[in-house]
Write a protein that holds these residues in place. Structure first.
Motif, PDB file in Angstrom:
ATOM      1  N   ALA A  29      72.842  -9.723  15.207  1.00 19.39           N
ATOM      2  CA  ALA A  29      73.239 -10.375  13.957  1.00 19.39           C
ATOM      3  C   ALA A  29      72.017 -10.963  13.256  1.00 19.39           C
ATOM      4  N   ARG A  30      71.110 -11.537  14.020  1.00 21.96           N
ATOM      5  CA  ARG A  30      69.881 -12.096  13.441  1.00 21.96           C
ATOM      6  C   ARG A  30      68.987 -10.980  12.898  1.00 21.96           C
ATOM      7  N   ALA A  31      68.888  -9.871  13.618  1.00 21.33           N
ATOM      8  CA  ALA A  31      68.055  -8.751  13.178  1.00 21.33           C
ATOM      9  C   ALA A  31      68.545  -8.189  11.842  1.00 21.33           C
ATOM     10  N   ILE A  32      69.843  -8.192  11.617  1.00 24.61           N
ATOM     11  CA  ILE A  32      70.401  -7.681  10.362  1.00 24.61           C
ATOM     12  C   ILE A  32      69.967  -8.553   9.188  1.00 24.61           C
ATOM     13  N   THR A  33      69.786  -9.858   9.414  1.00 23.38           N
ATOM     14  CA  THR A  33      69.376 -10.745   8.325  1.00 23.38           C
ATOM     15  C   THR A  33      67.948 -10.450   7.862  1.00 23.38           C
ATOM     16  N   GLU A  34      67.192  -9.691   8.634  1.00 26.56           N
ATOM     17  CA  GLU A  34      65.827  -9.320   8.256  1.00 26.56           C
ATOM     18  C   GLU A  34      65.797  -8.225   7.186  1.00 26.56           C
ATOM     19  N   LEU A  35      66.945  -7.640   6.890  1.00 32.05           N
ATOM     20  CA  LEU A  35      67.039  -6.538   5.939  1.00 32.05           C
ATOM     21  C   LEU A  35      67.607  -7.017   4.607  1.00 32.05           C
ATOM     22  N   ASP A  36      67.100  -6.449   3.511  1.00 31.32           N
ATOM     23  CA  ASP A  36      67.606  -6.779   2.178  1.00 31.32           C
ATOM     24  C   ASP A  36      68.817  -5.915   1.837  1.00 31.32           C
ATOM     25  N   GLY A  37      69.731  -6.480   1.057  1.00 34.80           N
ATOM     26  CA  GLY A  37      70.861  -5.724   0.546  1.00 34.80           C
ATOM     27  C   GLY A  37      72.021  -5.569   1.512  1.00 34.80           C
ATOM     28  N   VAL A  38      71.966  -6.292   2.629  1.00 28.13           N
ATOM     29  CA  VAL A  38      73.024  -6.200   3.638  1.00 28.13           C
ATOM     30  C   VAL A  38      73.532  -7.607   3.889  1.00 28.13           C
ATOM     31  N   VAL A  78      77.423  -4.208   1.841  1.00 27.08           N
ATOM     32  CA  VAL A  78      76.214  -3.635   1.253  1.00 27.08           C
ATOM     33  C   VAL A  78      76.174  -4.004  -0.223  1.00 27.08           C
ATOM     34  N   LYS A  79      74.967  -4.314  -0.701  1.00 30.20           N
ATOM     35  CA  LYS A  79      74.791  -4.639  -2.112  1.00 30.20           C
ATOM     36  C   LYS A  79      74.809  -3.353  -2.940  1.00 30.20           C
ATOM     37  N   TYR A  80      75.652  -3.327  -3.970  1.00 29.92           N
ATOM     38  CA  TYR A  80      75.741  -2.200  -4.891  1.00 29.92           C
ATOM     39  C   TYR A  80      74.580  -2.289  -5.863  1.00 29.92           C
ATOM     40  N   PRO A  81      73.893  -1.253  -6.204  1.00 33.09           N
ATOM     41  CA  PRO A  81      74.172   0.173  -6.064  1.00 33.09           C
ATOM     42  C   PRO A  81      73.392   0.847  -4.936  1.00 33.09           C
ATOM     43  N   LEU A  82      73.036   0.125  -3.888  1.00 26.44           N
ATOM     44  CA  LEU A  82      72.326   0.762  -2.776  1.00 26.44           C
ATOM     45  C   LEU A  82      73.176   1.870  -2.168  1.00 26.44           C
ATOM     46  N   SER A  83      72.524   2.889  -1.677  1.00 30.34           N
ATOM     47  CA  SER A  83      73.223   3.983  -1.008  1.00 30.34           C
ATOM     48  C   SER A  83      73.772   3.477   0.323  1.00 30.34           C
ATOM     49  N   VAL A  84      75.064   3.621   0.514  1.00 30.77           N
ATOM     50  CA  VAL A  84      75.683   3.182   1.761  1.00 30.77           C
ATOM     51  C   VAL A  84      75.112   3.975   2.932  1.00 30.77           C
ATOM     52  N   ARG A  85      74.972   5.277   2.758  1.00 29.43           N
ATOM     53  CA  ARG A  85      74.457   6.123   3.833  1.00 29.43           C
ATOM     54  C   ARG A  85      73.029   5.735   4.220  1.00 29.43           C
ATOM     55  N   ALA A  86      72.153   5.586   3.236  1.00 30.54           N
ATOM     56  CA  ALA A  86      70.758   5.234   3.519  1.00 30.54           C
ATOM     57  C   ALA A  86      70.657   3.825   4.105  1.00 30.54           C
ATOM     58  N   THR A  87      71.452   2.905   3.579  1.00 29.85           N
ATOM     59  CA  THR A  87      71.412   1.527   4.055  1.00 29.85           C
ATOM     60  C   THR A  87      71.895   1.429   5.496  1.00 29.85           C
ATOM     61  N   THR A  88      72.988   2.106   5.814  1.00 25.32           N
ATOM     62  CA  THR A  88      73.489   2.035   7.191  1.00 25.32           C
ATOM     63  C   THR A  88      72.535   2.717   8.164  1.00 25.32           C
ATOM     64  N   GLU A  89      71.867   3.772   7.746  1.00 19.41           N
ATOM     65  CA  GLU A  89      70.886   4.426   8.618  1.00 19.41           C
ATOM     66  C   GLU A  89      69.697   3.495   8.859  1.00 19.41           C
ATOM     67  N   THR A  90      69.266   2.770   7.827  1.00 17.55           N
ATOM     68  CA  THR A  90      68.189   1.791   7.978  1.00 17.55           C
ATOM     69  C   THR A  90      68.599   0.689   8.940  1.00 17.55           C
ATOM     70  N   VAL A  91      69.833   0.191   8.788  1.00 18.93           N
ATOM     71  CA  VAL A  91      70.354  -0.851   9.682  1.00 18.93           C
ATOM     72  C   VAL A  91      70.386  -0.332  11.120  1.00 18.93           C
ATOM     73  N   ARG A  92      70.890   0.880  11.309  1.00 16.35           N
ATOM     74  CA  ARG A  92      70.996   1.467  12.650  1.00 16.35           C
ATOM     75  C   ARG A  92      69.621   1.568  13.318  1.00 16.35           C
ATOM     76  N   GLU A  93      68.651   2.118  12.604  1.00 19.90           N
ATOM     77  CA  GLU A  93      67.300   2.262  13.161  1.00 19.90           C
ATOM     78  C   GLU A  93      66.672   0.909  13.464  1.00 19.90           C
ATOM     79  N   HIS A  94      66.876  -0.063  12.568  1.00 14.43           N
ATOM     80  CA  HIS A  94      66.327  -1.404  12.756  1.00 14.43           C
ATOM     81  C   HIS A  94      66.942  -2.069  13.991  1.00 14.43           C
ATOM     82  N   LEU A  95      68.255  -1.936  14.153  1.00  6.80           N
ATOM     83  CA  LEU A  95      68.914  -2.542  15.307  1.00  6.80           C
ATOM     84  C   LEU A  95      68.459  -1.909  16.618  1.00  6.80           C
TER      85      LEU A  95
END
Length: 128
Positions: A29-38, A78-95
């Motif tokens: 949960a803390r790691a997710i806060t390191e990302l913008d738009g989520v 996710v913050k619009y208009p970010l790509s949901v697919r790209a954002t979730t892939e970024t979150v997955r890799e970061h986690l």
């Protein structure tokens, strides 16, 4: 709640490391806060959102630790208009990188549910 116990390398079995599910959940949960738009997801009761989904709240994370591996189930917005697919892939890799690095566990799966899209504008309601 389950946890992982493993002998530390080079200790000849003289000790171990235990990582609880809850600790992994907090790390993720803390790691997710390191990302913008989520942002966070509203709490749910019987599948119905209680409260609002907010980019300023933390994401909801459930972890299941088995041996030296863990799986994560994440609910976020996710913050619009970010790509949901790209954002979730970024979150997955970061986690995978951050949780693995901080806990010493191997993250084998990250399931992500996007519960809302937020526009950059503040919504205002008019009374007619």
């Amino acid at each position: 709640m389950t946890s992982m116990t493993a002998a530390a390398p080079g200790t000849d079995g003289r000790g171990g490391l235990t990582v609880a599910d809850g600790a992994v959940e907090r790390i993720a949960a803390r790691a997710i806060t390191e990302l913008d738009g989520v942002g966070g997801a509203a709490s749910r009761v019987l599948g119905i959102a209680v409260g609002g989904e907010d980019l300023d709240q933390g994401a909801k994370v459930s972890a299941h630790v088995t041996g030296s591996t863990t799986t994560l189930d994440v609910r976020l917005s996710v913050k619009y208009p970010l790509s949901v697919r790209a954002t979730t892939e970024t979150v997955r890799e970061h986690l995978i990188r951050r949780v693995g690095g901080l806990s010493g566990l191997t993250v084998t799966r990250v399931d992500i549910t996007v519960t809302a899209l937020h526009s950059g504008e503040i919504e205002t309601r008019r009374v007619r």
